[in-house]
Write a protein that holds these residues in place. Structure first.
Motif, PDB file in Angstrom:
ATOM      1  N   PHE A 198       0.724  -1.425  -0.037  1.00 13.07           N
ATOM      2  CA  PHE A 198      -0.040   0.318   0.354  1.00 13.07           C
ATOM      3  C   PHE A 198       1.134   0.998  -0.064  1.00 13.07           C
ATOM      4  CE2 PHE A 198      -2.413  -3.449   2.402  1.00 13.07           C
ATOM      5  CZ  PHE A 198      -3.579  -3.405   1.386  1.00 13.07           C
ATOM      6  N   LEU A 199       1.338   1.233  -1.515  1.00 15.40           N
ATOM      7  CA  LEU A 199       1.653   2.874  -1.641  1.00 15.40           C
ATOM      8  C   LEU A 199       1.831   3.837  -0.362  1.00 15.40           C
ATOM      9  CD1 LEU A 199       3.165   1.909  -4.632  1.00 15.40           C
ATOM     10  CD2 LEU A 199       4.174   1.157  -2.857  1.00 15.40           C
ATOM     11  N   GLN A 200       0.102   4.817  -0.682  1.00 16.89           N
ATOM     12  CA  GLN A 200      -0.231   5.239  -0.877  1.00 16.89           C
ATOM     13  C   GLN A 200      -0.471   5.718   1.068  1.00 16.89           C
ATOM     14  OE1 GLN A 200       0.753   8.613  -2.516  1.00 16.89           O
ATOM     15  NE2 GLN A 200       1.023   7.021  -4.354  1.00 16.89           N
ATOM     16  N   SER A 201      -0.872   4.556   1.377  1.00 16.03           N
ATOM     17  CA  SER A 201      -2.188   4.440   2.895  1.00 16.03           C
ATOM     18  C   SER A 201      -0.575   5.388   3.602  1.00 16.03           C
ATOM     19  CB  SER A 201      -1.559   2.948   2.977  1.00 16.03           C
ATOM     20  OG  SER A 201      -2.622   2.662   4.293  1.00 16.03           O
ATOM     21  N   THR A 202      -1.747   6.144   4.706  1.00 18.36           N
ATOM     22  CA  THR A 202      -1.526   6.710   6.240  1.00 18.36           C
ATOM     23  C   THR A 202      -1.308   6.472   7.246  1.00 18.36           C
ATOM     24  OG1 THR A 202      -3.217   7.529   5.863  1.00 18.36           O
ATOM     25  CG2 THR A 202      -2.047   9.052   4.794  1.00 18.36           C
ATOM     26  N   ASP A 203      -2.051   4.455   6.967  1.00 21.55           N
ATOM     27  CA  ASP A 203      -2.350   3.221   8.176  1.00 21.55           C
ATOM     28  C   ASP A 203      -0.879   3.465   8.438  1.00 21.55           C
ATOM     29  OD1 ASP A 203      -2.470   1.061   9.362  1.00 21.55           O
ATOM     30  OD2 ASP A 203      -4.608   1.538   9.564  1.00 21.55           O
ATOM     31  N   PRO A 204      -0.533   3.832   9.687  1.00 21.33           N
ATOM     32  CA  PRO A 204       1.006   2.497   9.278  1.00 21.33           C
ATOM     33  C   PRO A 204       1.241   1.347   9.513  1.00 21.33           C
ATOM     34  CG  PRO A 204       0.524   3.997  11.853  1.00 21.33           C
ATOM     35  CD  PRO A 204      -0.665   4.058  10.373  1.00 21.33           C
ATOM     36  N   ASP A 205       0.005   0.072   9.682  1.00 23.01           N
ATOM     37  CA  ASP A 205      -0.167  -0.653   9.116  1.00 23.01           C
ATOM     38  C   ASP A 205      -0.176  -1.299   8.599  1.00 23.01           C
ATOM     39  OD1 ASP A 205       0.278  -1.508  12.549  1.00 23.01           O
ATOM     40  OD2 ASP A 205      -1.711  -1.805  12.521  1.00 23.01           O
TER      41      ASP A 205
END
Length: 225
Positions: A198-205
């Protein structure tokens, strides 16, 4: 036309149709390959090494088939195996090595192969994995993810070598966030990539998830983990 209800005049059973197809082992190509395999074994036992210089593609293919025929027919001398390595560009060098090949049928891993060990440190990396590590244009991601990616590639490369497979550099262009190695199994080359899922995710996991992808598309086995 054959009439299934017809009877032989004297009451006996009709003669069975004869299968006239020649078994593969008796066909000219198979006989020639068998003869060449026996000749190769005699040559190797006498000379130790055989070098095929400047062959064309068809000759290389035929020699590989002869070697495979000798292996599968159990023609190798007891306690030895045939090895082949490149020689002088397109050529081949064939020689006898001691012991069974790590990928011999009697030593092959079970169907699922068991888990692949991933090292905890980046010491003693395979040269191909080292090249990925040193290439600043590959595996462009946070340092922690990059380190994990290198360790995954090293674990896969080390296991491939243990099973007797060849690990080679992949010449295709990766996305900057990917890295990979080529693994050659029974003459077929497969590319194994590691990338951030997930390149753009802001979720750390989610952003910390990596994907190991086998780019083959030729079997029904899973290609992405």
């Amino acid at each position: 036309m054959i009439d299934d209800d017809s009877a032989v005049a004297d009451g006996s059973e009709p003669a069975a149709l004869t299968n006239t197809r020649t078994p593969y082992s008796e066909r000219p190509v198979a006989r020639a390959r068998r003869a060449k395999a026996h000749e190769l074994i005699e040559w190797l036992v006498a000379e130790g090494r055989v070098r095929i210089t400047d062959p064309d593609d068809d000759e290389v293919t035929e020699w590989r088939r002869v070697v495979n025929y000798a292996k599968w027919q159990g023609l190798e001398p007891a306690g030895e195996r045939i090895e082949k390595v490149p020689y002088g560009g397109p050529g081949l060098e064939l020689f006898l090595a001691d012991g069974l090949h790590p990928n011999a049928r009697s030593q092959r891993p079970k169907e699922n192969g068991g888990p692949v060990s991933v090292p905890s440190r980046r010491g003693n990396l395979h040269p191909i994995v080292t090249a990925d590590k040193d290439d600043e244009h590959q595996l462009v991601m946070l340092s922690g993810l990059r380190r994990r990616s290198i360790l995954l590639l090293q674990g896969l490369s080390a296991e491939a070598v243990r099973r007797g497979y060849e690990v080679r550099k992949v010449h295709s262009c990766f996305h900057s966030r990917e890295g990979g190695v080529g693994i050659v199994v029974d003459g077929l080359a497969y590319t194994v990539n590691v990338r951030q899922k997930f390149l753009q995710s802001t979720d750390p996991d989610r952003s910390a998830r990596l994907v190991v992808e086998l780019t083959h598309g030729l079997t029904g086995r899973p290609g992405c983990w």
